[in-house]
Write a protein that holds these residues in place. Sequence first.
Motif, mmCIF file in Angstrom:
data_model
loop_
_atom_site.group_PDB
_atom_site.id
_atom_site.type_symbol
_atom_site.label_atom_id
_atom_site.label_comp_id
_atom_site.label_asym_id
_atom_site.label_seq_id
_atom_site.Cartn_x
_atom_site.Cartn_y
_atom_site.Cartn_z
ATOM 1 N N VAL A 44 0.838 -1.206 0.000
ATOM 2 C CA VAL A 44 0.000 0.000 0.000
ATOM 3 C C VAL A 44 0.868 1.249 0.000
ATOM 4 O O VAL A 44 1.958 1.266 0.578
ATOM 5 C CB VAL A 44 -0.956 0.007 1.225
ATOM 6 C CG1 VAL A 44 -0.176 -0.066 2.523
ATOM 7 C CG2 VAL A 44 -1.868 1.225 1.230
ATOM 8 N N ALA A 46 0.467 5.475 0.759
ATOM 9 C CA ALA A 46 -0.407 6.504 1.321
ATOM 10 C C ALA A 46 0.194 7.885 1.080
ATOM 11 O O ALA A 46 1.345 8.133 1.426
ATOM 12 C CB ALA A 46 -0.606 6.275 2.824
ATOM 13 N N LYS A 75 -2.109 -0.940 -3.308
ATOM 14 C CA LYS A 75 -3.274 -0.168 -2.885
ATOM 15 C C LYS A 75 -2.879 1.297 -2.779
ATOM 16 O O LYS A 75 -1.755 1.620 -2.395
ATOM 17 C CB LYS A 75 -3.789 -0.685 -1.539
ATOM 18 C CG LYS A 75 -4.299 -2.119 -1.594
ATOM 19 C CD LYS A 75 -4.699 -2.624 -0.220
ATOM 20 C CE LYS A 75 -5.152 -4.082 -0.278
ATOM 21 N NZ LYS A 75 -5.485 -4.616 1.070
ATOM 22 N N ALA A 77 -3.848 4.982 -1.212
ATOM 23 C CA ALA A 77 -4.622 5.593 -0.133
ATOM 24 C C ALA A 77 -4.219 7.040 0.102
ATOM 25 O O ALA A 77 -3.098 7.442 -0.189
ATOM 26 C CB ALA A 77 -4.421 4.795 1.161
ATOM 27 N N ASP A 99 -10.865 4.439 -7.512
ATOM 28 C CA ASP A 99 -11.108 3.013 -7.326
ATOM 29 C C ASP A 99 -11.417 2.335 -8.653
ATOM 30 O O ASP A 99 -10.942 1.227 -8.927
ATOM 31 C CB ASP A 99 -12.272 2.821 -6.351
ATOM 32 C CG ASP A 99 -12.328 1.420 -5.784
ATOM 33 O OD1 ASP A 99 -11.328 0.999 -5.160
ATOM 34 O OD2 ASP A 99 -13.356 0.736 -5.957
ATOM 35 N N GLU A 107 -8.195 3.439 -1.192
ATOM 36 C CA GLU A 107 -8.539 3.489 0.223
ATOM 37 C C GLU A 107 -8.493 4.946 0.679
ATOM 38 O O GLU A 107 -7.814 5.771 0.063
ATOM 39 C CB GLU A 107 -7.557 2.675 1.073
ATOM 40 C CG GLU A 107 -7.573 1.187 0.799
ATOM 41 C CD GLU A 107 -6.718 0.398 1.781
ATOM 42 O OE1 GLU A 107 -6.759 -0.841 1.722
ATOM 43 O OE2 GLU A 107 -6.002 1.014 2.601
#
Length: 339
Positions: A44, A46, A75, A77, A99, A107
């Motif tokens: 992920v 971020a 992912k 985020a 998304d 996320e």
Amino acid sequence: MELGIGMFGNLGFNQTTGKFNDAGIKLREIIQQIKLMDEVGIDVFAMREHHRPDYAVSSPEMVLAAAASITKNIKLASGVTVLSSSEPVKVYEDFATLDLISDGRAEIFVGRGSFIESFPLYGYSLNDYEQLFEEKLDLLLKINSEENVSWKGKLRSPMDNQTVYPRAKNNGKIPIWRAVGGTPQSVLNAAKLGMPLVVAIIGGMPIQFKSLIDFYKQEYLAAGHAESEMQIAIHSHTFVSDNQNVIEGYFQNYKSQMDRIGATRGWSPYTKMQYEGGRAKDGDLFIGNSNEVTDKINFMKEIFGITRFIGHMDVGAPENDVMMKSIELFGEKVAPEVK
């Protein structure tokens, strides 16, 4: 156990020109770095929101959308969306779009934020700091779970059977995490709502946060949520190099960032003793060689039972080649050992 990397988009300061480095160059470097994260198997990424001259990113959604087109698995985020000064409908629309572009990899981490520049910038009063967040979180969660929304609050106009499009891939739902510092009330609210938790451990000793995380677990289960669905992450300053000279030199990057922020918050100048203390096993800095960082993350797993670790990796704006090497080591050496 998921391993992630977070960034704030820190801009280095050029002592010669007296200006911060070029934001466009920084943004292109971030995209290059996210692509590498995907290639080395980071779970992920971020991206944080700031509205200051020393950060390049005020719109994480734009950066994440650009990254979505050149990545396959990671992912994507926000880390965090300052929800108090954001419009929940627009937040959902932006991340639902992300998304769909990324085929279900978006996320949202929501929080109040430790910087307050966005409040006057977007016309919000700091007197409403708490209520703005609680109302907007309530609305965002409702939008995330219902296609047709009826809602009423005190600080925003009501919604009456209004639709919000597009809808995210997973039946319209986007994973929404609650990002917190050390406030028990915020942790309690997240637990009652059954929201995944991200705890920022920046300063002090991580073991001091154990009671807070135990409190979350207790209240999460007491609210009737399934233990199998509980997700807990920590977010801490991280940097990896197997070259000790690089680790020694990184102190100057880290000090420059801490001193710049500290000057506005009344902190004393950051010292080498603080740096080395933070790098110790029981300290808050995940800065060291790949074995040292691996051991510290495993220690966090042991004491907290976390399901995700996010290393904030661009503090002090290290050079792009040094960042790329840190990402490579985190993905190819640290992550496999932790997992």
